[in-house]
Motif scaffolding. Structure first.
Motif, PDB file in Angstrom:
ATOM      1  N   ALA A 195      30.085  35.794  37.305  1.00 36.47           N
ATOM      2  CA  ALA A 195      28.889  36.316  37.962  1.00 36.47           C
ATOM      3  C   ALA A 195      29.162  36.756  39.395  1.00 36.47           C
ATOM      4  O   ALA A 195      28.604  37.761  39.855  1.00 36.47           O
ATOM      5  N   ILE A 196      30.005  36.034  40.108  1.00 41.70           N
ATOM      6  CA  ILE A 196      30.251  36.329  41.527  1.00 41.70           C
ATOM      7  C   ILE A 196      31.468  37.225  41.729  1.00 41.70           C
ATOM      8  O   ILE A 196      31.443  38.138  42.563  1.00 41.70           O
ATOM      9  N   CYS A 197      32.512  36.986  40.967  1.00 39.15           N
ATOM     10  CA  CYS A 197      33.761  37.739  41.168  1.00 39.15           C
ATOM     11  C   CYS A 197      33.816  39.034  40.375  1.00 39.15           C
ATOM     12  O   CYS A 197      34.591  39.926  40.712  1.00 39.15           O
ATOM     13  N   ASN A 198      33.026  39.146  39.327  1.00 43.14           N
ATOM     14  CA  ASN A 198      33.033  40.358  38.517  1.00 43.14           C
ATOM     15  C   ASN A 198      31.604  40.696  38.077  1.00 43.14           C
ATOM     16  O   ASN A 198      31.302  40.770  36.880  1.00 43.14           O
ATOM     17  N   PRO A 199      30.697  40.892  39.038  1.00 38.46           N
ATOM     18  CA  PRO A 199      29.266  41.039  38.710  1.00 38.46           C
ATOM     19  C   PRO A 199      28.940  42.263  37.875  1.00 38.46           C
ATOM     20  O   PRO A 199      27.995  42.231  37.079  1.00 38.46           O
ATOM     21  N   LEU A 200      29.697  43.359  38.037  1.00 34.13           N
ATOM     22  CA  LEU A 200      29.388  44.592  37.310  1.00 34.13           C
ATOM     23  C   LEU A 200      29.633  44.450  35.810  1.00 34.13           C
ATOM     24  O   LEU A 200      29.002  45.141  35.005  1.00 34.13           O
ATOM     25  N   ARG A 201      30.542  43.554  35.446  1.00 34.68           N
ATOM     26  CA  ARG A 201      30.854  43.371  34.024  1.00 34.68           C
ATOM     27  C   ARG A 201      30.248  42.082  33.466  1.00 34.68           C
ATOM     28  O   ARG A 201      30.541  41.704  32.327  1.00 34.68           O
ATOM     29  N   TYR A 202      29.419  41.419  34.262  1.00 36.32           N
ATOM     30  CA  TYR A 202      28.897  40.106  33.849  1.00 36.32           C
ATOM     31  C   TYR A 202      28.129  40.182  32.530  1.00 36.32           C
ATOM     32  O   TYR A 202      28.368  39.385  31.607  1.00 36.32           O
TER      33      TYR A 202
END
Length: 318
Positions: free
Chosen positions: A128-135
């Motif tokens: 959620a925090i490190c890869n939000p666009l692909r969450y």
């Protein structure tokens, strides 16, 4: 004491749990406190499970995992609390050998599942925090269900391996357990044979079960912290950290209590202190978890208000 004879040895078929050997007034006070905590624990976790199941706003991976944590906490409370309260009320109590093994089975199931689930939840916060666009692409409903299913299956596999060696342990005449539930160490202390296989199993399965989740959680949060520090504005950094602060608090409480009893017990630690520390992860941790996840959680509080309003509309006479 119920006994049976096997190979000319007197074998114990039930145990006497001492619980807390304190004065009656303190026992009654402790009974009242723990009864209140138990009722609040069951109600709080049941409320979370109900809200997550019925509120559309809570149909997200994070709240799905929180509901699974609540199921685990309820399982632990139902397993430990009734016998413990009975022991407090009567200044001790008996439990059969099968009942003792059954209690240990469900105790291990809840604790090991929580270890694995907290690991999955740290991965969820990492994505959620490190890869939000692909969450949303990664943490789909199907993938979340698979993760939880794997956690339950791995848990049951480990617990079966933990429990089966206990069935081979023999208890000769000594049947007094100086604890308020059937934990592994007190059982091994009074066993007269069969402990070698249990010790081997613990040395093989114990460290990976405990430390692999800790390593994964630590690595996840190292990446989370690194990512948060790169966020340009202070407000956005606080908002990002707030999404994982509850989980971090639950992880800290859970592992600190476990480590204090099983990994780094204090030298000269009395049985009373050991029992008090055991209360932290068997009784108070399931009580604290829903408080941590709900009181400072706007989504859950909003779902509670909506549920109250909806009930008042359907039952205006109440």
């Amino acid at each position: 004491m119920n006994i049976s004879k096997e190979n000319n040895l007197t074998m114990v078929t039930e145990f006497f749990l001492l619980g807390f050997q304190v004065r009656q007034l303190l026992r009654i006070s402790l009974f009242s406190l723990l009864l209140l905590v138990t009722c609040c624990t069951l109600c709080g976790n049941l409320l979370i499970i109900t809200l997550v199941s019925t509120s559309r706003n809570l149909h997200t991976p994070m709240y799905f995992f929180i509901s699974q944590l609540s199921i685990s906490d309820m399982l632990l409370t139902i397993d430990i609390a009734p016998i413990m309260l009975n022991i407090l009320l009567n200044n001790g109590g008996t439990i059969t050998f099968i009942g003792c093994i059954t209690q240990f089975f469900f105790f291990c199931t809840s604790e090991i599942f929580e270890c694995l689930l907290l690991t999955v939840m740290s991965y969820d916060r990492y994505v959620a925090i490190c890869n939000p666009l692909r969450y949303t692409c990664i943490m789909t409903n199907e993938y979340c269900v698979k993760l939880v299913t794997v956690c339950w299956l791995v848990t049951l596999l480990i617990v079966v391996c933990d429990t089966l060696p206990l069935l081979n342990m023999k208890f000769c005449q000594r049947n007094i357990i100086d604890h308020f539930f059937c934990d592994l160490v007190p059982l091994m202390e009074i066993a007269c044979s069969g402990t070698q296989l249990v010790q081997l199993e613990v040395s093989i399965l114990g460290p990976p079960t405990l430390f692999i989740p800790i390593i994964v959680i630590t690595v996840s949060y190292m990446n989370i912290i690194t990512t948060i520090l790169k966020i340009p504005t202070n407000m956005n950094r606080q908002k990002a950290f707030s999404t994982c602060s509850s989980h971090l608090a639950v992880v800290s409480i859970f592992y600190c209590s476990l480590f204090s009893v099983y990994v780094f017990p204090t030298k000269g630690q009395t049985l009373t202190i050991s029992k008090a520390l055991s209360l932290l992860y068997t009784i108070f941790t399931p009580f604290i978890n829903p408080i941590i996840y709900s009181l400072r959680n706007k989504d859950i509080m909003k779902a509670v208000r909506e549920a109250i309003i909806e009930k008042s509309l359907f039952f205006p006479q109440l």
